[in-house]
Design a protein around this motif. Structure first.
Motif, short mmCIF file in Angstrom:
data_model
loop_
_atom_site.label_atom_id
_atom_site.label_comp_id
_atom_site.label_asym_id
_atom_site.label_seq_id
_atom_site.Cartn_x
_atom_site.Cartn_y
_atom_site.Cartn_z
N ALA A 195 23.82 1.99 4.20
CA ALA A 195 22.57 2.42 3.57
C ALA A 195 22.86 3.46 2.50
CB ALA A 195 21.63 2.99 4.62
N ALA A 196 22.37 3.22 1.28
CA ALA A 196 22.65 4.11 0.16
C ALA A 196 21.39 4.73 -0.42
CB ALA A 196 23.39 3.34 -0.94
N ARG A 197 20.26 4.06 -0.30
CA ARG A 197 19.03 4.62 -0.87
C ARG A 197 17.81 3.94 -0.24
NH1 ARG A 197 16.91 1.39 -5.18
NH2 ARG A 197 18.28 -0.37 -5.70
N LEU A 198 16.67 4.58 -0.44
CA LEU A 198 15.39 4.05 0.02
C LEU A 198 14.61 3.50 -1.18
CD1 LEU A 198 14.24 7.02 2.31
CD2 LEU A 198 15.42 4.93 3.03
N SER A 199 13.76 2.54 -0.91
CA SER A 199 12.81 2.08 -1.93
C SER A 199 11.42 2.07 -1.32
CB SER A 199 13.18 0.68 -2.44
OG SER A 199 12.98 -0.30 -1.43
N PHE A 200 10.43 2.40 -2.14
CA PHE A 200 9.04 2.41 -1.68
C PHE A 200 8.18 1.75 -2.74
CE2 PHE A 200 11.00 6.27 0.10
CZ PHE A 200 10.81 6.02 1.46
N ALA A 201 7.32 0.85 -2.29
CA ALA A 201 6.35 0.21 -3.17
C ALA A 201 4.96 0.55 -2.66
CB ALA A 201 6.56 -1.30 -3.20
N LEU A 202 4.14 1.15 -3.52
CA LEU A 202 2.77 1.51 -3.16
C LEU A 202 1.83 0.38 -3.55
CD1 LEU A 202 2.65 5.26 -4.28
CD2 LEU A 202 3.52 4.26 -2.15
N GLY A 203 0.97 -0.02 -2.61
CA GLY A 203 0.01 -1.07 -2.89
C GLY A 203 -1.22 -0.53 -3.59
N ALA A 204 -2.27 -1.34 -3.60
CA ALA A 204 -3.52 -0.95 -4.27
C ALA A 204 -4.17 0.21 -3.51
CB ALA A 204 -4.46 -2.13 -4.34
N VAL A 205 -4.46 1.29 -4.23
CA VAL A 205 -5.07 2.47 -3.63
C VAL A 205 -6.57 2.25 -3.49
CG1 VAL A 205 -5.38 4.97 -3.82
CG2 VAL A 205 -3.30 3.89 -4.72
N GLN A 206 -7.13 2.69 -2.37
CA GLN A 206 -8.58 2.66 -2.16
C GLN A 206 -9.10 4.09 -2.19
OE1 GLN A 206 -9.31 0.54 1.50
NE2 GLN A 206 -9.03 -1.45 0.53
N TRP A 207 -10.23 4.29 -2.88
CA TRP A 207 -10.75 5.63 -3.11
C TRP A 207 -12.15 5.77 -2.50
CZ3 TRP A 207 -7.39 8.98 -5.35
CH2 TRP A 207 -6.31 8.43 -6.06
N LEU A 208 -12.40 6.92 -1.88
CA LEU A 208 -13.70 7.23 -1.30
C LEU A 208 -14.05 8.69 -1.59
CD1 LEU A 208 -13.60 5.66 2.28
CD2 LEU A 208 -15.04 4.91 0.37
N PRO A 209 -15.34 9.02 -1.59
CA PRO A 209 -15.71 10.44 -1.65
C PRO A 209 -15.19 11.14 -0.40
CG PRO A 209 -17.60 9.02 -2.11
CD PRO A 209 -16.52 8.13 -1.60
N PRO A 210 -14.75 12.37 -0.51
CA PRO A 210 -14.17 13.06 0.65
C PRO A 210 -15.15 13.27 1.80
CG PRO A 210 -14.46 14.57 -1.19
CD PRO A 210 -14.69 13.20 -1.73
N GLY A 211 -16.47 13.16 1.54
CA GLY A 211 -17.44 13.33 2.60
C GLY A 211 -17.73 12.06 3.39
N ASP A 212 -17.14 10.93 2.98
CA ASP A 212 -17.35 9.68 3.69
C ASP A 212 -16.80 9.79 5.12
OD1 ASP A 212 -17.78 6.47 2.80
OD2 ASP A 212 -16.55 6.80 4.59
N GLN A 213 -17.49 9.17 6.07
CA GLN A 213 -17.09 9.29 7.48
C GLN A 213 -15.76 8.63 7.78
OE1 GLN A 213 -20.12 8.58 10.48
NE2 GLN A 213 -21.73 8.81 8.94
N ARG A 214 -15.29 7.77 6.90
CA ARG A 214 -13.98 7.15 7.10
C ARG A 214 -12.82 8.07 6.72
NH1 ARG A 214 -15.75 1.88 3.87
NH2 ARG A 214 -16.96 3.54 2.89
N VAL A 215 -13.11 9.18 6.10
CA VAL A 215 -12.06 10.12 5.69
C VAL A 215 -11.83 11.11 6.82
CG1 VAL A 215 -11.37 11.84 4.01
CG2 VAL A 215 -12.72 9.86 3.28
N PRO A 216 -10.67 11.06 7.49
CA PRO A 216 -10.42 11.98 8.61
C PRO A 216 -10.15 13.40 8.12
CG PRO A 216 -8.47 10.66 8.19
CD PRO A 216 -9.55 10.14 7.27
#
Length: 294
Positions: free
Chosen positions: A157-178
């Motif tokens: 193992a020599a390095r890590l790779s990370f791929a970020l998928g599509a980001v979903q955005w909500l207002p911070p007051g939404d009940q789904r935001v912990p």
């Protein structure tokens, strides 16, 4: 050894995927047998009534972009390698993400890769499930870390790779935001030196091997601003050395079974085996999240 993952200690014989499935099944049965608040994960200093479990349906559709054009970015990552007593290669890794938006909470799926110097993927079929992770909704301007320890096909193992998928955005007051924050209470890094059975590629064969490793026990406090209980919660720990460099991490399966985050505060625990010996217990970061996946 084929995929490089045929010989594991008995405790990890069937892999983390089987462990997670078994824990989930037991938790489902016990949810109907145990009243809330029993066991070690009961709230201390929290409201006595748990209220209903959080619901994540019947809300507005998450937006594809933040209101202020914020993004989610990778701010730090690192890993360490080790070999268990059966000769299997293992990588402990950690990653920290940041939500740069000041107006919106963000959740993002993450695909993890562990690569050799030539760019070849070292995560085999047995551990492929560990490549795919996701974050809860990260509050505006906040950071969130994930980690795990993963068996790989071979050394190198020599390095890590990370791929970020599509980001979903909500207002911070939404009940789904912990609204969960965690602080370290205590961490113990201790050496284990013992002889135990290791199963070989042939399931009918086992042999005694001496294993020398470092295990880690973490106690942490979770503050919840929610009015309801987050059932079946878990947490990830990002592990750093004395210079602050990330040397590994723990995965969701390392959190104690039956963990829940009630309103107010509670004390929880993580127990994991085979961590890098360079871990500095004063530099551990804890990131809690509910069990639901969006």
């Amino acid at each position: 050894m084929g995929d490089g993952e045929g010989r594991h200690p008995a405790a990890k014989l069937y892999g983390r995927a089987s462990l997670c499935a078994a824990v989930a099944a037991v938790a489902l049965l016990l949810a109907f047998a145990r009243p809330w608040g029993s066991g070690e994960s009961a709230a201390q200093g929290a409201a006595p009534s748990p209220g209903p479990s959080p619901q994540i349906s019947a809300f507005a559709t998450p937006a594809p972009k933040a209101a202020d054009a914020g993004t989610v970015r990778i701010v730090d990552h690192g890993f360490s390698t080790r070999r268990d007593a059966a000769g299997e290669e293992q990588v402990s890794w950690g990653l920290v993400l940041e939500n740069t938006s000041r107006t919106s909470a963000a959740a993002v799926p993450v695909t993890v890769g562990i690569l050799d110097r030539g760019g070849a993927q070292l995560i085999g079929k047995v551990s492929d499930f560990a490549r795919h992770r996701s974050t809860p909704y990260i509050l505006p301007g906040a950071r969130y870390g994930i980690g795990d320890d993963t068996y790989v096909k071979r050394a190198g193992a020599a390095r890590l790779s990370f791929a970020l998928g599509a980001v979903q955005w909500l207002p911070p007051g939404d009940q789904r935001v912990p609204h969960l924050t965690a602080s370290l209470v205590k961490a113990d890094l201790y050496r284990v030196d013992k002889t135990q059975f290791f199963w070989l590629a042939d399931p009918d064969r086992a042999e005694m091997r001496r294993e020398r490793r470092y295990d880690l026990s973490i106690t942490f406090r979770v503050e919840s601003g929610a009015s309801a209980v987050y059932d079946d919660g878990h947490a990830s720990a990002v592990l750093r050395d004395s210079r602050g460099r990330i040397v590994g991490g723990t995965g969701p399966a390392d959190t104690d079974a039956y963990t829940s985050f009630p309103p107010g505060w509670s004390v929880q625990a993580i127990h994991t085996r085979g961590v890098p010996r360079t871990v500095d217990v004063k530099h551990i970061e804890i990131y809690p999240e509910p069990s639901y996946q969006l």
